[in-house]
Design a protein around this motif. Structure first.
Motif, PDB file in Angstrom:
ATOM      1  N   GLY A 215       9.053   7.135   0.339  1.00 50.16           N
ATOM      2  CA  GLY A 215       9.439   6.011   1.194  1.00 50.16           C
ATOM      3  C   GLY A 215       8.223   5.284   1.734  1.00 50.16           C
ATOM      4  N   PRO A 216       8.427   4.507   2.786  1.00 49.41           N
ATOM      5  CA  PRO A 216       7.331   3.676   3.284  1.00 49.41           C
ATOM      6  C   PRO A 216       6.202   4.480   3.945  1.00 49.41           C
ATOM      7  CG  PRO A 216       9.228   3.513   4.728  1.00 49.41           C
ATOM      8  CD  PRO A 216       9.677   4.286   3.519  1.00 49.41           C
ATOM      9  N   HIS A 217       6.502   5.677   4.384  1.00 51.35           N
ATOM     10  CA  HIS A 217       5.465   6.507   4.986  1.00 51.35           C
ATOM     11  C   HIS A 217       4.706   7.258   3.903  1.00 51.35           C
ATOM     12  CE1 HIS A 217       7.175   7.031   9.357  1.00 51.35           C
ATOM     13  NE2 HIS A 217       6.960   5.788   9.030  1.00 51.35           N
ATOM     14  N   SER A 218       3.442   7.530   4.204  1.00 54.63           N
ATOM     15  CA  SER A 218       2.709   8.492   3.400  1.00 54.63           C
ATOM     16  C   SER A 218       2.048   9.450   4.380  1.00 54.63           C
ATOM     17  CB  SER A 218       1.651   7.802   2.528  1.00 54.63           C
ATOM     18  OG  SER A 218       0.656   7.225   3.339  1.00 54.63           O
TER      19      SER A 218
ATOM     20  N   ARG B 148       2.238 -16.432  -4.995  1.00 53.35           N
ATOM     21  CA  ARG B 148       3.392 -15.639  -4.566  1.00 53.35           C
ATOM     22  C   ARG B 148       3.057 -14.744  -3.378  1.00 53.35           C
ATOM     23  NH1 ARG B 148       4.247 -12.045  -9.051  1.00 53.35           N
ATOM     24  NH2 ARG B 148       2.510 -12.934 -10.198  1.00 53.35           N
ATOM     25  N   CYS B 149       1.815 -14.286  -3.313  1.00 51.07           N
ATOM     26  CA  CYS B 149       1.432 -13.322  -2.285  1.00 51.07           C
ATOM     27  C   CYS B 149       1.462 -13.954  -0.901  1.00 51.07           C
ATOM     28  CB  CYS B 149       0.030 -12.790  -2.602  1.00 51.07           C
ATOM     29  SG  CYS B 149      -0.649 -11.702  -1.336  1.00 51.07           S
ATOM     30  N   LEU B 150       2.063 -13.239   0.045  1.00 41.90           N
ATOM     31  CA  LEU B 150       2.133 -13.745   1.418  1.00 41.90           C
ATOM     32  C   LEU B 150       0.959 -13.251   2.252  1.00 41.90           C
ATOM     33  CD1 LEU B 150       5.899 -12.894   2.043  1.00 41.90           C
ATOM     34  CD2 LEU B 150       4.951 -15.059   1.236  1.00 41.90           C
ATOM     35  N   SER B 151       0.088 -12.449   1.656  1.00 41.16           N
ATOM     36  CA  SER B 151      -0.995 -11.725   2.338  1.00 41.16           C
ATOM     37  C   SER B 151      -0.489 -11.074   3.626  1.00 41.16           C
ATOM     38  CB  SER B 151      -2.241 -12.592   2.547  1.00 41.16           C
ATOM     39  OG  SER B 151      -2.095 -13.537   3.547  1.00 41.16           O
ATOM     40  N   CYS B 152       0.683 -10.470   3.522  1.00 39.84           N
ATOM     41  CA  CYS B 152       1.294  -9.806   4.680  1.00 39.84           C
ATOM     42  C   CYS B 152       0.672  -8.439   4.922  1.00 39.84           C
ATOM     43  CB  CYS B 152       2.796  -9.663   4.475  1.00 39.84           C
ATOM     44  SG  CYS B 152       3.258  -8.479   3.184  1.00 39.84           S
ATOM     45  N   GLY B 153       0.059  -7.875   3.859  1.00 41.24           N
ATOM     46  CA  GLY B 153      -0.594  -6.579   4.018  1.00 41.24           C
ATOM     47  C   GLY B 153       0.326  -5.377   3.932  1.00 41.24           C
ATOM     48  N   ASN B 154       1.605  -5.579   3.617  1.00 38.45           N
ATOM     49  CA  ASN B 154       2.520  -4.426   3.496  1.00 38.45           C
ATOM     50  C   ASN B 154       1.966  -3.398   2.525  1.00 38.45           C
ATOM     51  OD1 ASN B 154       4.503  -5.179   5.267  1.00 38.45           O
ATOM     52  ND2 ASN B 154       6.159  -5.171   3.756  1.00 38.45           N
ATOM     53  N   CYS B 155       1.469  -3.872   1.404  1.00 35.96           N
ATOM     54  CA  CYS B 155       0.979  -2.960   0.361  1.00 35.96           C
ATOM     55  C   CYS B 155      -0.091  -2.027   0.928  1.00 35.96           C
ATOM     56  CB  CYS B 155       0.440  -3.745  -0.824  1.00 35.96           C
ATOM     57  SG  CYS B 155      -0.685  -5.080  -0.393  1.00 35.96           S
ATOM     58  N   THR B 156      -0.991  -2.572   1.734  1.00 35.55           N
ATOM     59  CA  THR B 156      -2.069  -1.746   2.271  1.00 35.55           C
ATOM     60  C   THR B 156      -1.541  -0.755   3.301  1.00 35.55           C
ATOM     61  OG1 THR B 156      -2.573  -3.438   3.940  1.00 35.55           O
ATOM     62  CG2 THR B 156      -3.841  -3.495   1.891  1.00 35.55           C
ATOM     63  N   GLN B 157      -0.480  -1.101   3.984  1.00 39.23           N
ATOM     64  CA  GLN B 157       0.065  -0.186   4.991  1.00 39.23           C
ATOM     65  C   GLN B 157       0.781   0.985   4.329  1.00 39.23           C
ATOM     66  OE1 GLN B 157      -0.674  -1.245   8.506  1.00 39.23           O
ATOM     67  NE2 GLN B 157      -1.957  -2.164   6.948  1.00 39.23           N
ATOM     68  N   VAL B 158       1.548   0.713   3.262  1.00 40.66           N
ATOM     69  CA  VAL B 158       2.320   1.789   2.626  1.00 40.66           C
ATOM     70  C   VAL B 158       1.501   2.583   1.615  1.00 40.66           C
ATOM     71  CG1 VAL B 158       4.524   0.644   3.019  1.00 40.66           C
ATOM     72  CG2 VAL B 158       3.312   0.252   0.857  1.00 40.66           C
ATOM     73  N   CYS B 159       0.412   1.983   1.119  1.00 37.35           N
ATOM     74  CA  CYS B 159      -0.391   2.674   0.110  1.00 37.35           C
ATOM     75  C   CYS B 159      -0.979   3.952   0.681  1.00 37.35           C
ATOM     76  CB  CYS B 159      -1.524   1.759  -0.362  1.00 37.35           C
ATOM     77  SG  CYS B 159      -2.674   2.595  -1.472  1.00 37.35           S
ATOM     78  N   PRO B 160      -0.833   5.074  -0.013  1.00 38.88           N
ATOM     79  CA  PRO B 160      -1.326   6.344   0.532  1.00 38.88           C
ATOM     80  C   PRO B 160      -2.839   6.512   0.466  1.00 38.88           C
ATOM     81  CG  PRO B 160      -0.386   6.698  -1.637  1.00 38.88           C
ATOM     82  CD  PRO B 160      -0.127   5.267  -1.292  1.00 38.88           C
ATOM     83  N   THR B 161      -3.533   5.610  -0.245  1.00 37.53           N
ATOM     84  CA  THR B 161      -4.984   5.760  -0.314  1.00 37.53           C
ATOM     85  C   THR B 161      -5.728   4.683   0.459  1.00 37.53           C
ATOM     86  OG1 THR B 161      -5.205   4.475  -2.360  1.00 37.53           O
ATOM     87  CG2 THR B 161      -4.882   6.866  -2.576  1.00 37.53           C
TER      88      THR B 161
END
Lengths: 155, 288, 385
Positions: free
Chosen positions: C77-80, C263-276
């Protein structure tokens, strides 16, 4: 310096390097050594292009006078630099004063003679034009960078 | 059964040490030099080119190159230009004020590798302070090096840093009588300026050098460094002998916050001093 | 360290959970909250999302009821686990100013002793990657180290893969290989519900001794292996990692960056959910009297506008530059920095991107139409005599 050693000296200089030996010999023959004191003027604003110069020692300051602010310094040129690229364009007149502010030794090359040889021998003329283009290009680039005020405050 | 650990073991790379301002020197209108002494404990030993993170109580922390003599670490010296809130606060400190210091961090100028050859030091604007420790090193080991040049470009004569030292270095850096190792130039002359006017890169073509055995160290705005690199390469100085100090946003200085990345390099730990081949393919790209 | 293979019945797993708590571990694991499976404290097995699975796609995450009562029948899920080892908000130090002296104290709150219950193979790989970031360089992060040293890990091998999963492409799963204290595979067979396990450490062996377990039969072990192999075949995405670093280095000006930036919103979601992803920033505050100050560290994202701020402006101004930075860091420069890819194929960035940007698709697009940009660009500088 003897004319032979002068030719050798020119052949090693970044501006003259690569010219044909006979052209170097001709230039060495043409060269007039000048010794100037602090405060002397090489040329003044409005002068016709009489010579172009190779600075061997000392410092030359390009200035322009404006009422109330005196002499504004455009650029200084030191040992090794070539001064007077406008020699190839006979109709131009000097836009700045060339003021000696550290005792200088220069070599002067007569403009008219250089232009005449360039007209008669286009190879020589082309080689000189390429070299002067580089000088002008370098000055232009440096000037543009100075305009950016890179050392100024970021905002 | 694992015992709970209840305190962070020292040394904690994020924990500052307190240093007191022993002296604050106003260099120019927007540049101040701070000489710091450790409030307690040993002085901070460093190599030329390294930097520290200076912390102003409650305001913030910034990376500042060390600008003092590595042989006299009892006074930790930094020269700071006022460009934002933290540097503004640093420039207003007085003798007796206390700051936090973390460091030293980063890579150093290649003083060892440069031995036996000629050395060209090119400084643009506030780029001179990070090079001053290298110059002090050169002065202490003058015979280890050949011809040494310091090319220093500033905005106007009023912006010149360390003018008295520049005059002294004209003699002490010389490799032979009559040599003028220090060449100072300004972009714009003002007042009674008797020196060169022009871009610092214009001084490079006429230096007497053995390019194949020359090392160059440079610090300045990135544009100025790119052109300095081009001029030195034209002179035939090998690429691996060209060293520059880079700058990027830093929050930690120890490779954890991620802000200072330049391509694969962390400027804080792989730099700030880089050999040109390391960064060549990155500094020409926009927005990298 | 013996890697014994054992079987736990469902009741044995409950015992394991309680044994961890009895040993003083704050036991964290998957649980349902607000329509997602997140990691939080577990009191008992019933707190797990029993009988639920997650449906994931680009920009989509939904929980659905399963037809069985699997305890671990979902992916990630969204947490790592990084939120526990590398906390989103952390005080670094306090300082106070008194009588002309400045004192600094490291944060000394007691370090929590965590047990991670239900760590996927990709997450183990992510923890090992962050180990290299925070412990493998010239400096060590003491906050990460203190938490990491105490962690007890119960890994779970995936028996199904999701639409956005691609751990097999980057060799990070679906089977947990190393770095765990115990690893389990859940088997539901008719009316049997058991866990085939492996011991990965001394601590794991010691804990196992406190719960009812028996050696695994060959057939049980093969069944577990078959389920994991099935997961390996179900990967919804694929990433070709052959020459990936060089390909990205050679395509830094590829027109595809412009296209994804639109397309990218530069919202940063990817960096928050990414485990690394590990970037952080710091903040300094004082109290009103100006006598006490503290510095806190919080997660940051390379997508923020001033991440790369450098007196006057940011280095990476455009979304294009920032997306490029994120992707080339994750898949290319990370390799030069840490000797491995930064990506573990968990697919979270694809699932949690509001517009469903899929890095496997972006990479494939650049591979299929490489631009002519040479890797080595001649430096600037003009003619000068």
């Amino acid at each position: 310096m003897s004319k032979t050693s002068l030719q050798q000296y020119l052949s090693e200089h970044p501006f003259f390097r690569g010219l044909r030996p006979k052209d170097l010999a001709w230039l060495a023959e043409l060269a007039e050594p000048l010794a100037l004191e602090v405060g002397d003027y090489l040329y003044r604003e409005g002068d016709q292009s009489k010579d172009f110069y190779l600075v061997q020692e000392g410092l030359v300051r390009l200035e322009i006078h404006t009422p109330g602010r005196g002499a504004l310094v455009i650029q200084t040129l030191g040992p090794g630099e070539v001064l007077g690229w406008s020699v190839m364009l006979p109709e131009t007149r000097k836009t700045f004063d060339a003021h000696i502010f550290q005792a200088a030794r220069l070599l002067a090359f007569d403009a008219a003679a250089v232009r005449q040889r360039s007209e008669e021998d286009h190879h020589f003329g082309y080689e000189l034009c390429k070299r002067f283009s580089r000088v002008i290009g370098g000055r232009l680039q440096a000037t543009r960078l100075r305009l950016l005020d890179l050392y100024g405050q970021p905002h | 059964m694992v015992n709970p650990i209840s305190s962070i073991p020292r040394p904690d790379p994020m924990l500052p040490r307190p240093f007191r301002v022993a002296r604050a020197i106003r260099e120019t209108a927007d540049v101040v030099t701070l000489e710091l002494e450790a409030q307690e404990g040993p002085p901070l030993a460093f190599l030329p080119g390294q930097f520290t993170m200076l912390y102003v109580f409650g305001v913030g922390e910034v990376p500042i190159s060390i600008s003092g003599d590595p042989h006299k670490p009892e006074r930790l010296v930094h020269t700071i230009r006022r460009v934002g809130p933290v540097t503004e606060a640093l420039c207003q400190l007085r003798k007796g004020d206390v700051v936090g210091v973390r460091g030293p961090f980063g890579s150093a100028w290649p003083m060892e590798q440069a031995r036996g050859g000629d050395l060209v030091v090119v400084a643009g604007g506030i780029g001179l302070p990070p090079l001053r420790p290298a110059i002090y090193h050169l002065l202490r080991h003058r015979r280890d090096y050949g011809r040494v040049y310091l090319l220093y470009g500033a905005r106007t004569p009023a912006d010149l840093l360390f003018p008295q030292e520049l005059q002294r270095w004209q003699y002490t850096l010389s490799h032979a009588p009559g040599a003028s190792p220090v060449r100072v130039t300004v972009d714009r002359a003002e007042g009674a300026w008797n020196g060169s006017v022009g871009l610092v890169t214009e001084l490079i073509p006429y230096l007497h050098l053995d390019p194949a055995h020359t090392t160059a160290l440079m610090v300045g705005p990135e544009v100025m460094m790119r052109f300095t690199l081009a001029e030195l390469r034209k002179r035939g100085v090998p690429e691996e002998n060209l060293y520059l100090s880079m700058e990027r946003n830093m929050k930690c200085a120890v490779g954890f916050c991620g802000h200072c990345q330049l391509g694969p390099h962390f400027v804080c730990k792989d730099g700030p001093v880089f050999a040109f081949p390391q960064v060549r393919d990155w500094i020409v790209r926009k927005e990298v | 360290m013996s890697k014994g293979q054992f079987v736990l019945e469902r009741s044995g797993l409950e015992q394991l959970l309680q044994a961890l708590k009895a040993e003083g571990y704050q036991t964290l694991g998957p649980t349902m909250r607000e329509g997602a499976i997140v990691y939080d404290e577990l009191q008992r097995l019933e707190d797990l999302p029993i009988g639920y699975t997650d449906h994931q796609e680009g920009g989509t995450y939904r929980l659905r009821r399963r037809s069985d009562e699997a305890l671990f029948g979902y992916n990630v899920g969204p947490h790592s686990w990084k939120r526990f080892l590398h906390p989103p908000l952390l005080r670094l130090f306090r300082s106070h100013r008194e009588n002309g002296k400045l004192e600094f104290e490291s944060e000394d709150e007691p370090i929590p002793k965590y047990a991670f219950f239900g760590v996927r193979a990709c997450e183990l790989a992510a923890i090992q990657i962050q180990d290299r970031v925070f412990l493998g360089g010239p400096y060590q992060d003491p906050h990460y180290q203190a938490r990491r040293e105490q962690v007890f890990i119960v890994a779970i091998n995936c028996t199904q893969a999701g639409n956005t999963c691609f751990c097999t492409s980057v060799n990070s799963g679906p089977k947990a290989q190393t770095g765990f204290d115990l690893a389990l595979t859940e088997v539901l067979e008719g009316d049997r519900h058991y866990f085939v396990g492996e011991v990965g450490s001394e601590a794991g062996a010691r804990l196992l001794d406190r719960v009812a377990h028996r050696p695994a039969e060959g057939s049980e072990w093969s069944q577990a292996e078959a389920l994991v192999a099935q997961a390996a075949r179900q990967m919804g995405r694929q990433l070709d990692t052959e020459g990936l670093k060089e390909m990205l280095y050679q395509n830094l000006e590829h027109p595809r960056w412009e296209e994804v930036a639109a397309r990218c919103l530069s919202c940063g979601n990817c960096t928050q959910v990414c485990p690394t992803c590990f970037c952080t920033s710091v903040e300094d505050h004082t109290d009103l009297a100006g006598q006490m100050a503290e510095r806190t560290r919080r997660w940051d994202s390379c997508f923020t506008a001033d991440f790369s701020y450098l007196h006057g402006g940011s280095v990476r101004v455009s979304t294009r530059a920032r997306y490029r930075q994120w992707l080339t860091h994750k898949l290319a420069t990370w390799q030069d920095q840490f000797g491995s890819l930064g990506c573990v194929g968990c697919g979270r960035c694809i699932t949690w991107c509001p517009v469903g940007i899929d890095l496997t698709e972006e990479v494939a697009a650049m591979r299929s139409a490489p631009s002519e940009q040479p890797w080595s660009v001649p430096p600037a500088g003009g003619a000068h005599v």
